[in-house]
Write a protein that holds these residues in place. Structure first.
Motif, PDB file in Angstrom:
ATOM      1  N   CYS A 106       0.743  -1.194  -0.103  1.00  0.00           N
ATOM      2  CA  CYS A 106      -0.152   0.067  -0.024  1.00  0.00           C
ATOM      3  C   CYS A 106       0.957   1.137   0.127  1.00  0.00           C
ATOM      4  O   CYS A 106       0.346   2.371  -0.087  1.00  0.00           O
ATOM      5  CB  CYS A 106      -0.908   0.147   1.275  1.00  0.00           C
ATOM      6  SG  CYS A 106      -0.191   0.017   2.870  1.00  0.00           S
ATOM      7  N   HIS A 157      -1.151   1.328  -3.459  1.00  0.00           N
ATOM      8  CA  HIS A 157      -1.855   2.617  -2.848  1.00  0.00           C
ATOM      9  C   HIS A 157      -3.044   3.085  -3.696  1.00  0.00           C
ATOM     10  O   HIS A 157      -3.787   3.543  -2.734  1.00  0.00           O
ATOM     11  CB  HIS A 157      -0.405   3.585  -3.152  1.00  0.00           C
ATOM     12  CG  HIS A 157      -0.740   4.774  -2.415  1.00  0.00           C
ATOM     13  ND1 HIS A 157      -1.537   5.841  -3.120  1.00  0.00           N
ATOM     14  CD2 HIS A 157      -0.408   5.488  -1.242  1.00  0.00           C
ATOM     15  CE1 HIS A 157      -1.659   6.925  -2.291  1.00  0.00           C
ATOM     16  NE2 HIS A 157      -0.861   6.929  -1.077  1.00  0.00           N
ATOM     17  N   ALA A 158      -2.893   2.767  -4.774  1.00  0.00           N
ATOM     18  CA  ALA A 158      -4.337   3.265  -5.582  1.00  0.00           C
ATOM     19  C   ALA A 158      -5.503   2.386  -5.044  1.00  0.00           C
ATOM     20  O   ALA A 158      -6.618   2.777  -4.879  1.00  0.00           O
ATOM     21  CB  ALA A 158      -3.918   3.027  -7.175  1.00  0.00           C
ATOM     22  N   LYS A 214      -6.314   3.312  -1.551  1.00  0.00           N
ATOM     23  CA  LYS A 214      -7.233   4.622  -1.570  1.00  0.00           C
ATOM     24  C   LYS A 214      -8.658   4.491  -2.117  1.00  0.00           C
ATOM     25  O   LYS A 214      -9.579   4.869  -1.528  1.00  0.00           O
ATOM     26  CB  LYS A 214      -6.295   5.693  -2.450  1.00  0.00           C
ATOM     27  CG  LYS A 214      -7.013   6.992  -2.605  1.00  0.00           C
ATOM     28  CD  LYS A 214      -6.113   7.856  -3.253  1.00  0.00           C
ATOM     29  CE  LYS A 214      -6.518   9.276  -3.249  1.00  0.00           C
ATOM     30  NZ  LYS A 214      -7.956   9.393  -4.135  1.00  0.00           N
ATOM     31  N   GLY A 241     -10.700   2.583   0.302  1.00  0.00           N
ATOM     32  CA  GLY A 241     -11.182   3.453   1.555  1.00  0.00           C
ATOM     33  C   GLY A 241     -12.503   4.530   1.250  1.00  0.00           C
ATOM     34  O   GLY A 241     -13.296   4.690   1.688  1.00  0.00           O
ATOM     35  N   GLU A 242     -12.357   5.071  -0.178  1.00  0.00           N
ATOM     36  CA  GLU A 242     -13.554   5.960  -0.706  1.00  0.00           C
ATOM     37  C   GLU A 242     -14.406   5.139  -0.888  1.00  0.00           C
ATOM     38  O   GLU A 242     -15.608   5.688  -0.871  1.00  0.00           O
ATOM     39  CB  GLU A 242     -13.097   6.401  -2.087  1.00  0.00           C
ATOM     40  CG  GLU A 242     -11.791   7.324  -1.729  1.00  0.00           C
ATOM     41  CD  GLU A 242     -11.210   7.863  -3.078  1.00  0.00           C
ATOM     42  OE1 GLU A 242     -11.538   7.278  -4.429  1.00  0.00           O
ATOM     43  OE2 GLU A 242     -10.245   8.787  -3.286  1.00  0.00           O
ATOM     44  N   CYS A 278       2.678   3.740   4.635  1.00  0.00           N
ATOM     45  CA  CYS A 278       1.690   4.525   3.896  1.00  0.00           C
ATOM     46  C   CYS A 278       1.251   5.670   4.304  1.00  0.00           C
ATOM     47  O   CYS A 278       1.045   5.868   5.485  1.00  0.00           O
ATOM     48  CB  CYS A 278       0.746   3.424   3.572  1.00  0.00           C
ATOM     49  SG  CYS A 278      -0.631   3.969   2.492  1.00  0.00           S
ATOM     50  N   LEU A 336      -1.734   7.049   3.520  1.00  0.00           N
ATOM     51  CA  LEU A 336      -3.161   7.077   3.479  1.00  0.00           C
ATOM     52  C   LEU A 336      -3.630   6.907   4.888  1.00  0.00           C
ATOM     53  O   LEU A 336      -3.392   6.469   5.832  1.00  0.00           O
ATOM     54  CB  LEU A 336      -3.791   5.853   2.770  1.00  0.00           C
ATOM     55  CG  LEU A 336      -3.462   5.973   1.302  1.00  0.00           C
ATOM     56  CD1 LEU A 336      -3.828   4.628   0.194  1.00  0.00           C
ATOM     57  CD2 LEU A 336      -4.088   7.282   0.475  1.00  0.00           C
ATOM     58  N   LEU A 388      -5.388   4.818   6.945  1.00  0.00           N
ATOM     59  CA  LEU A 388      -5.873   3.548   6.972  1.00  0.00           C
ATOM     60  C   LEU A 388      -6.466   3.326   8.432  1.00  0.00           C
ATOM     61  O   LEU A 388      -6.091   4.020   9.339  1.00  0.00           O
ATOM     62  CB  LEU A 388      -4.652   2.523   6.711  1.00  0.00           C
ATOM     63  CG  LEU A 388      -4.119   2.865   5.315  1.00  0.00           C
ATOM     64  CD1 LEU A 388      -2.828   2.084   5.294  1.00  0.00           C
ATOM     65  CD2 LEU A 388      -4.901   2.576   3.984  1.00  0.00           C
ATOM     66  N   GLU A 441      -4.298   3.505 -10.849  1.00  0.00           N
ATOM     67  CA  GLU A 441      -5.899   3.844 -10.417  1.00  0.00           C
ATOM     68  C   GLU A 441      -6.591   2.802 -11.538  1.00  0.00           C
ATOM     69  O   GLU A 441      -7.337   2.122 -11.036  1.00  0.00           O
ATOM     70  CB  GLU A 441      -6.172   5.179 -10.715  1.00  0.00           C
ATOM     71  CG  GLU A 441      -5.776   6.115  -9.683  1.00  0.00           C
ATOM     72  CD  GLU A 441      -4.140   6.453  -9.775  1.00  0.00           C
ATOM     73  OE1 GLU A 441      -3.692   6.871  -8.757  1.00  0.00           O
ATOM     74  OE2 GLU A 441      -3.804   6.624 -11.007  1.00  0.00           O
TER      75      GLU A 441
END
Length: 275
Positions: A17, A23-24, A27, A30-31, A44, A46, A48, A225
């Protein structure tokens, strides 16, 4: 159907991550309302639910990281990996042996409806030509046996990357057919060349022209992404009976290859370089 993918409130684990596809993916999850737990060698950035540092070359580190998460896990995203250019045994440990060991630690935390997505590679397309060898390796029992197999077969392991990804593909198909009896799915993606921090190593090891050939017919590298989208899709509730699938996320590369629209001669340089 406001939550068609079904991630809201789900507990998910993402390896790798820190950057790139992992990582993408973290993210995006989470969204979508998931409770995201990250595992990586580097921390990371983000927000988390938890982050634990692990080294996929070290089984004790893997076990400690998964133990720290605990509880029920709904989905696992195995996104961590090493590109070409690193020591072959490090690549094998991170890309397959560590991935397998981590998955084996997470599986007891999963129940009916669980899903696992692994990142493979078009670099592992040689799997179909040597399934008996791949099956012999992926069915080794435990960390030490897998390492010993590699050390005894370094001519097969070669540079590490291609063989590691072949085994992600074969193991995904093998385990998917077994785990579905417990209501757990396993699939993997085949990304085309993707703009991540790893791309520099791929260019140096294989040559930019070889990498570019794998970006056809799309004509560009994908984004992290775009790759995350494929991973999130196959682990979602929407894909509830998608299992043991090797899923190209490649802008049409596999279709172009099958129908003679991709110049395979450029791709073959990869094999000659590593011999």
């Amino acid at each position: 159907m406001t939550d068609i993918l079904g991630y809201k409130g789900k507990r998910v684990v993402v390896t790798g991550c820190y950057s790139g596809m992992g990582h993408a993916t973290a993210k995006m999850l989470g969204e979508l309302g998931a409770e995201v737990h990250g595992l990586d060698f580097k921390e990371c950035d983000l927000p988390l639910a938890s982050f634990n540092q692990i080294d996929l070359r070290d089984p004790a580190s893997i076990e400690a990281g998964v133990s720290a998460i605990g509880g029920k896990v709904d989905s696992l995203f195995n996104c961590a990996g090493l590109p070409t250019g690193f020591p072959a045994m490090d690549i094998m440990k991170v890309n397959f042996i560590g991935l397998r060991h981590l998955t084996e630690q997470v599986l007891p935390l999963m129940a009916d409806g669980g899903a696992i997505a692994n990142i493979a590679s078009t670099g592992g397309l040689g799997w179909s030509r040597r399934i008996p060898t791949n099956m012999e390796f992926v069915t080794t029992q435990g960390w030490d046996a897998a390492v010993e197999w590699c050390e005894a077969n370094m001519e097969t392991v070669n540079e590490g990357y291609s063989f590691s990804k072949e085994n992600v593909i074969v193991w995904t198909q093998f385990m998917g057919a077994r785990l579905i009896k417990q209501g757990i799915r396993m699939n993997c993606t085949l990304p085309s060349p993707t703009e991540t921090p790893m791309m520099k190593q791929f260019h140096e090891a294989s040559g930019k022209d070889v990498v570019d050939a794998a970006a056809e017919p799309l004509g560009r590298y994908t984004t992290a992404e775009e790759q995350a989208g494929g991973l999130v899709l196959i682990n979602s509730d929407l894909a509830s009976v998608v299992n043991s699938v090797v899923f190209p996320v490649d802008g049409g590369f596999m279709g172009g290859l099958a129908t003679g629209q991709v110049d395979i001669s450029k791709m073959m340089r990869r094999g000659r370089k590593s011999e």
